[in-house]
Design a protein around this motif. Structure first.
Motif, mmCIF file in Angstrom:
data_model
loop_
_atom_site.group_PDB
_atom_site.id
_atom_site.type_symbol
_atom_site.label_atom_id
_atom_site.label_comp_id
_atom_site.label_asym_id
_atom_site.label_seq_id
_atom_site.Cartn_x
_atom_site.Cartn_y
_atom_site.Cartn_z
ATOM 1 N N ASN A 1 -14.949 73.750 72.721
ATOM 2 C CA ASN A 1 -13.769 74.581 72.696
ATOM 3 C C ASN A 1 -14.190 75.751 73.320
ATOM 4 O OD1 ASN A 1 -11.769 73.042 71.256
ATOM 5 N ND2 ASN A 1 -13.221 73.356 69.483
ATOM 6 N N THR A 2 -15.311 75.682 74.109
ATOM 7 C CA THR A 2 -15.587 76.888 75.128
ATOM 8 C C THR A 2 -15.347 76.450 76.743
ATOM 9 O OG1 THR A 2 -18.110 76.506 75.496
ATOM 10 C CG2 THR A 2 -17.268 77.766 73.378
ATOM 11 N N VAL A 3 -15.670 77.302 77.510
ATOM 12 C CA VAL A 3 -14.882 76.971 78.862
ATOM 13 C C VAL A 3 -16.263 77.096 80.077
ATOM 14 C CG1 VAL A 3 -12.506 77.360 78.551
ATOM 15 C CG2 VAL A 3 -14.094 79.249 79.124
ATOM 16 N N GLY A 4 -17.327 77.029 79.409
ATOM 17 C CA GLY A 4 -18.635 77.372 80.692
ATOM 18 C C GLY A 4 -18.541 78.884 80.737
ATOM 19 N N LYS B 1 -14.448 73.643 85.139
ATOM 20 C CA LYS B 1 -13.727 73.033 86.052
ATOM 21 C C LYS B 1 -12.504 72.517 85.370
ATOM 22 C CE LYS B 1 -14.091 70.071 90.006
ATOM 23 N NZ LYS B 1 -14.813 69.343 90.958
ATOM 24 N N GLN B 2 -12.844 71.915 84.130
ATOM 25 C CA GLN B 2 -11.816 71.252 83.474
ATOM 26 C C GLN B 2 -10.703 72.434 82.776
ATOM 27 O OE1 GLN B 2 -13.300 68.251 80.663
ATOM 28 N NE2 GLN B 2 -11.846 69.145 79.122
ATOM 29 N N ALA B 3 -11.140 73.158 82.199
ATOM 30 C CA ALA B 3 -10.527 74.284 81.582
ATOM 31 C C ALA B 3 -9.492 75.076 82.422
ATOM 32 C CB ALA B 3 -11.189 75.370 80.755
ATOM 33 N N LEU C 1 -0.151 76.812 84.391
ATOM 34 C CA LEU C 1 -1.076 77.893 84.568
ATOM 35 C C LEU C 1 -1.753 78.076 83.451
ATOM 36 C CD1 LEU C 1 0.652 80.699 86.847
ATOM 37 C CD2 LEU C 1 -0.868 78.572 87.491
ATOM 38 N N VAL C 2 -3.180 78.181 83.228
ATOM 39 C CA VAL C 2 -4.006 78.610 82.302
ATOM 40 C C VAL C 2 -3.603 80.100 81.922
ATOM 41 C CG1 VAL C 2 -6.410 78.640 81.436
ATOM 42 C CG2 VAL C 2 -5.608 76.875 82.938
ATOM 43 N N LEU C 3 -3.596 80.480 80.517
ATOM 44 C CA LEU C 3 -3.533 81.736 80.192
ATOM 45 C C LEU C 3 -4.787 82.555 79.595
ATOM 46 C CD1 LEU C 3 -1.316 83.936 79.424
ATOM 47 C CD2 LEU C 3 -1.129 82.816 77.081
ATOM 48 N N GLN C 4 -5.065 83.403 80.429
ATOM 49 C CA GLN C 4 -6.210 84.093 79.903
ATOM 50 C C GLN C 4 -5.893 85.557 79.238
ATOM 51 O OE1 GLN C 4 -9.721 83.906 83.030
ATOM 52 N NE2 GLN C 4 -7.819 84.069 84.197
ATOM 53 N N ILE C 5 -6.673 85.817 78.168
ATOM 54 C CA ILE C 5 -6.401 87.204 77.425
ATOM 55 C C ILE C 5 -7.812 87.678 77.595
ATOM 56 C CG2 ILE C 5 -5.280 88.338 75.345
ATOM 57 C CD1 ILE C 5 -3.934 85.640 74.861
ATOM 58 N N HIS C 6 -7.931 89.054 78.112
ATOM 59 C CA HIS C 6 -8.977 89.842 77.983
ATOM 60 C C HIS C 6 -8.565 91.133 77.298
ATOM 61 C CE1 HIS C 6 -10.390 87.377 81.348
ATOM 62 N NE2 HIS C 6 -11.579 87.661 81.095
ATOM 63 N N ILE D 1 -7.045 80.910 77.022
ATOM 64 C CA ILE D 1 -8.473 81.260 76.966
ATOM 65 C C ILE D 1 -8.443 82.849 76.492
ATOM 66 C CG2 ILE D 1 -10.742 81.441 78.283
ATOM 67 C CD1 ILE D 1 -9.808 79.252 80.112
ATOM 68 N N VAL D 2 -9.348 82.794 75.229
ATOM 69 C CA VAL D 2 -9.387 84.286 74.839
ATOM 70 C C VAL D 2 -11.002 84.744 74.936
ATOM 71 C CG1 VAL D 2 -9.222 85.734 72.965
ATOM 72 C CG2 VAL D 2 -7.726 83.777 73.038
ATOM 73 N N PHE D 3 -11.030 86.058 75.517
ATOM 74 C CA PHE D 3 -12.173 86.679 75.456
ATOM 75 C C PHE D 3 -12.294 87.884 74.537
ATOM 76 C CE2 PHE D 3 -11.236 84.726 79.439
ATOM 77 C CZ PHE D 3 -12.448 84.443 80.163
ATOM 78 N N THR D 4 -13.543 88.582 74.244
ATOM 79 C CA THR D 4 -13.644 89.654 73.494
ATOM 80 C C THR D 4 -14.646 90.510 73.781
ATOM 81 O OG1 THR D 4 -13.678 90.183 71.206
ATOM 82 C CG2 THR D 4 -15.385 88.635 71.750
ATOM 83 N N LEU D 5 -14.284 91.627 73.492
ATOM 84 C CA LEU D 5 -15.527 92.751 73.755
ATOM 85 C C LEU D 5 -15.861 93.208 72.188
ATOM 86 C CD1 LEU D 5 -13.896 95.265 76.431
ATOM 87 C CD2 LEU D 5 -15.992 93.480 76.719
ATOM 88 N N ASP D 6 -15.366 92.470 71.163
ATOM 89 C CA ASP D 6 -15.947 92.697 69.785
ATOM 90 C C ASP D 6 -16.664 91.605 69.336
ATOM 91 O OD1 ASP D 6 -16.198 93.485 67.147
ATOM 92 O OD2 ASP D 6 -14.128 93.631 66.866
ATOM 93 N N GLU D 7 -17.959 91.520 69.610
ATOM 94 C CA GLU D 7 -18.724 90.399 69.030
ATOM 95 C C GLU D 7 -18.725 90.070 67.675
ATOM 96 O OE1 GLU D 7 -22.661 90.200 71.866
ATOM 97 O OE2 GLU D 7 -22.686 91.654 70.401
#
Length: 468
Positions: free
Chosen positions: A407-410, A463-465, A300-305, A354-360
């Motif tokens: 190194n990004t996921v679309g 699709k790949q990520a 499983l891909v691990l997403q952190i929001h 896959i890491v996301f951010t709300l802190d630009e």
């Protein structure tokens, strides 16, 4: 007159605009990969007509009702259900008229782009929504919703969705996903494993939720070993319905890699309700690393929001409950926070985090350099408050120099608003094509490369990520 400009979001300089348009034309009609979002799987299972325009566009969409709330309009008057049992408006036409009378509040916002896109391309409107046109809009949309062409499954095909992921609690029995699977329908609607309710000691009812996790899986979740085994069992259950990712909405990006005996003691404190806020954060961080290790086993891909200060308004939380527009971005550390997880598993190319951010402010300083060196780490697209033309452009400008494109996921739309999905993907494709055209015109990217990268950003990378 059309609601949408054909060259919206493209550069002003004529040659660059023309190139952006040319690149965009090659990706505009690609299938949609929607690997993370919050649409309701029941829609696709039951395939029933949406109730009315207000319940489709206004009541469930926090992007919409939070703006109206900011101008003093009560959430109750917009039909938002109340957690405290108080009265709320149920007349769809009345809610719609209130929305239409205040539609000017959305001028210049991404929401206006998404809504106008749906109004024009899905329902055929060529005049704006106003107080004067409110009933015309309502009647035409309501009539359309009662036709087979506007049922959820028909719209899935119309939108050219190839796969869409919902986000589901670890305690969910996935009955709607089972119904979809057993129906024989060709659409691919898959769950994502969201275990916040059973990994966050500050989540309401945490101990009871963990007990329920044990009952569901037959594991002794009063013990650390049994608790981890229960997660493995639930992840396997979700995988049986096509799940390819887990998702974690923590307040911080903190990770930990404690010795197992220390982790077990921390778990016992969390179960007893005796842990401090610091210990609760440490436990969430430990569980991110545990989930990463599980991902090495099950894929499983691990997403952190991270980074949302959720339910900021106490009164709104008391009246309406969670996720009602009062989640606010906060400063977030990544370099120190992610180090324990990355030291443990970040060099393993079998893992995708896959890491996301709300802190630009973290894009160029922390996230892009991290993703630009650790094989396991990828950057999620501009998210939530930054899911906008300006936010997407800033994301590309601040991350490409250190992380590149690959190194990004679309793009993922991360939406509860089903009819906004094509609009959101269209905005992302236009912004990316504008950025690529600018790179070509300034001598930083070959034109042939730009066309190929556009395909990757619009379709292949997601699709790949997400292993779809």
């Amino acid at each position: 007159m059309p609601l949408l400009h054909p060259d919206r979001l493209f550069p002003l300089e004529p040659a660059t605009r023309g190139l952006a348009r040319s690149i965009y034309d090659t990706v505009a009609d690609l299938p949609i990969i929607s690997p993370h979002g919050h649409t309701d799987p029941r829609w696709f299972a039951m395939d029933e007509a949406f109730p009315d325009p207000a319940q489709l566009f206004v009541t469930p969409d926090h992007y919409v009702f939070r703006m109206l709330c900011s101008q003093g309009i009560s959430l109750s008057d917009l039909g938002v259900p109340r957690a405290d049992g108080g009265p709320t408006e149920t007349d769809g036409r009345k809610i719609w008229r209130l929305f239409a009378a205040n539609y000017h509040l959305f001028r210049g916002t991404p929401s206006r782009l998404w809504l106008d896109h749906a109004f024009e391309t899905i329902f055929g409107f060529d005049h704006p929504l106003t107080a004067q046109t409110a009933d015309d809009y309502y009647d035409r949309i309501a009539a359309a919703l009662h036709t087979p062409a506007f049922r959820p499954r028909a719209l899935y095909d119309r939108f050219k969705i190839e796969v869409i992921s919902t986000t589901d609690s670890a305690l969910d029995d996935l009955q709607w996903h089972r119904m979809i699977r057993d129906s024989g329908w060709h659409g691919r609607v898959i769950p994502a494993y969201r275990p916040d309710a059973v990994v966050d000691p500050e989540f309401a009812g945490f101990a009871e939720n963990v007990q329920m996790l044990g009952a569901i899986t037959g594991e002794d979740t009063a013990t650390w070993a049994g608790y981890l085994a229960a997660h493995r069992a639930r992840r396997a259950y979700f995988k049986g319905f096509g799940c390819t990712s887990s998702d974690h909405g923590h307040a911080t990006a903190r990770t930990e890699d404690l010795p197992q005996d220390e982790a077990a003691l921390l778990f016992q404190k969390a179960l007893s309700g005796r842990c401090t806020a610091e210990q609760a954060d440490a436990f969430r961080g430990q569980m991110l690393t545990e989930m990463a290790r599980m991902s090495l086993d099950d894929g499983l891909v691990l997403q952190i929001h991270p980074g949302s200060r959720r339910n900021h308004s106490g009164p709104a939380m008391a009246q309406f409950g969670r996720d009602k527009g009062f989640d606010i971005p906060g400063r977030t550390d990544y370099v120190a926070a992610l180090r324990p997880l990355l030291n443990a598993v970040g060099m393993d190319p079998r893992l995708t985090v896959i890491v996301f951010t709300l802190d630009e402010t973290a894009y160029a300083r922390e996230l892009a350099p991290l993703a630009g060196v650790y094989p396991a780490l990828k950057l999620g697209p501009a998210w939530w408050f930054h899911d906008s033309p300006e936010g997407m452009r800033r994301f590309r400008e601040m991350t490409t120099e250190s992380a590149g494109f690959y190194n990004t996921v679309g793009f993922n739309d991360d939406t509860r608003a089903y009819l906004s999905i094509p609009a959101r993907h269209d905005v992302a494709r236009r912004v990316d094509c504008a950025y690529l055209a600018t790179l070509v015109q300034t001598g930083r990217l070959g034109e042939d490369d730009a066309y190929e990268v556009a395909q990757d950003l619009s379709y292949r990378l997601a699709k790949q990520a997400y292993r779809l």
